[in-house]
Write a protein that holds these residues in place. Structure first.
Motif, mmCIF file in Angstrom:
data_model
loop_
_atom_site.group_PDB
_atom_site.id
_atom_site.type_symbol
_atom_site.label_atom_id
_atom_site.label_comp_id
_atom_site.label_asym_id
_atom_site.label_seq_id
_atom_site.Cartn_x
_atom_site.Cartn_y
_atom_site.Cartn_z
ATOM 1 N N GLY A 159 39.172 40.730 36.467
ATOM 2 C CA GLY A 159 40.214 39.957 35.795
ATOM 3 C C GLY A 159 39.812 39.392 34.453
ATOM 4 N N LEU A 160 38.688 39.867 33.894
ATOM 5 C CA LEU A 160 38.217 39.310 32.627
ATOM 6 C C LEU A 160 39.108 39.701 31.459
ATOM 7 N N ASP A 161 39.866 40.786 31.593
ATOM 8 C CA ASP A 161 40.785 41.169 30.526
ATOM 9 C C ASP A 161 41.946 40.187 30.434
ATOM 10 N N ARG A 162 42.313 39.606 31.563
ATOM 11 C CA ARG A 162 43.433 38.655 31.598
ATOM 12 C C ARG A 162 42.968 37.206 31.508
ATOM 13 N N HIS A 163 41.769 36.955 32.004
ATOM 14 C CA HIS A 163 41.253 35.587 32.048
ATOM 15 C C HIS A 163 39.805 35.561 31.549
ATOM 16 N N PRO A 164 39.595 35.707 30.249
ATOM 17 C CA PRO A 164 38.219 35.740 29.718
ATOM 18 C C PRO A 164 37.422 34.484 30.029
ATOM 19 N N GLU A 165 38.118 33.395 30.365
ATOM 20 C CA GLU A 165 37.406 32.155 30.704
ATOM 21 C C GLU A 165 36.601 32.297 31.987
ATOM 22 N N LEU A 166 36.846 33.363 32.767
ATOM 23 C CA LEU A 166 36.088 33.595 33.998
ATOM 24 C C LEU A 166 34.692 34.153 33.718
ATOM 25 N N ARG A 167 34.409 34.439 32.457
ATOM 26 C CA ARG A 167 33.110 35.022 32.116
ATOM 27 C C ARG A 167 31.950 34.197 32.684
ATOM 28 N N ASP A 168 31.987 32.895 32.512
ATOM 29 C CA ASP A 168 30.883 32.055 32.974
ATOM 30 C C ASP A 168 30.788 32.036 34.498
ATOM 31 N N ALA A 169 31.917 32.115 35.174
ATOM 32 C CA ALA A 169 31.892 32.122 36.642
ATOM 33 C C ALA A 169 31.180 33.357 37.170
ATOM 34 N N TYR A 170 31.384 34.483 36.511
ATOM 35 C CA TYR A 170 30.784 35.738 36.981
ATOM 36 C C TYR A 170 29.416 36.011 36.380
#
Length: 206
Positions: A133-144
């Motif tokens: 889902g990083l294409d839709r929610h780049p803010e998840l980068r740090d979580a992953y």
């Protein structure tokens, strides 16, 4: 349709092209049946998917093998295969299969190492970015990826095009890139073992 003289290999989608290339080069009578590489993002689905594919192939092949390492199943894949007598690739991850010494060395240097293979380099958007889902929610980068410190590309057949793709993948998750040229000899050795040690499916418990 049955294939009495051929071996069916249920393969990790991230290794399937390499498995086929090696089998073709060596002249082995192997048919590769890949499972989706996105299973690596949901390893709890690997053992059930392998089990289902073995059930499907039961009527078509007298001998089968499994082109997966444990791949994060926590032993669940081995539990399935214990019912069948079918061999799999040794190792905890597909990276171990390709380059066990390099992987161990890299993790000893920096435990926060994220590995790429040629397949993942080619398909990073499709295999990693979109499923997470990083294409839709780049803010998840740090979580992953917040706990990673670098990307190491385990290069099997490096080319300038793949190098550029590896650089884009590393930049996508905001990590520095290192390249280790490993080839596919490790996979070839293990593949030879499981192809020639392939077994008839003894049975799968209900």
């Amino acid at each position: 349709m049955t294939h009495p003289d051929r071996v069916g290999v249920v393969a990790c989608g991230a290794l399937a092209l390499h498995v086929k290339a090696i089998a073709d080069r060596r002249g082995w009578a192997v048919d590769v049946h890949p499972l989706p590489p996105a299973l690596h993002n949901r390893p709890e689905g690997i053992a059930p998917a392998v089990r289902s594919e073995l059930e499907r192939l039961r009527a078509s092949y007298e001998r089968v093998a499994v082109g997966f390492a444990d791949c994060g199943t926590g032993g669940e894949l081995d539990d399935v295969l214990a019912e069948t007598g079918i061999p799999r690739l040794r190792g905890d991850t597909c990276y171990d299969v390709l380059a066990l010494d390099e992987v161990r060395g890299a993790l000893a240097e920096q435990p926060g190492t994220y590995f790429l293979t040629d397949f993942l380099v080619r398909t990073f958007e499709r295999s990693v970015v979109r499923p997470l889902g990083l294409d839709r929610h780049p803010e998840l980068r740090d979580a992953y990826f917040g706990h990673y410190t670098r990307v190491v590309w385990l290069a099997q057949r490096p080319t300038p095009v793949l190098r550029a793709a590896a650089e884009r993948a590393a930049a996508r998750i905001e990590l520095p890139l290192e390249q280790r040229d490993v080839g596919d000899a490790g996979l070839e050795r293990q593949l030879e073992e499981i192809v020639f040690g392939a077994a008839t499916i003894r049975g799968l418990a209900a």
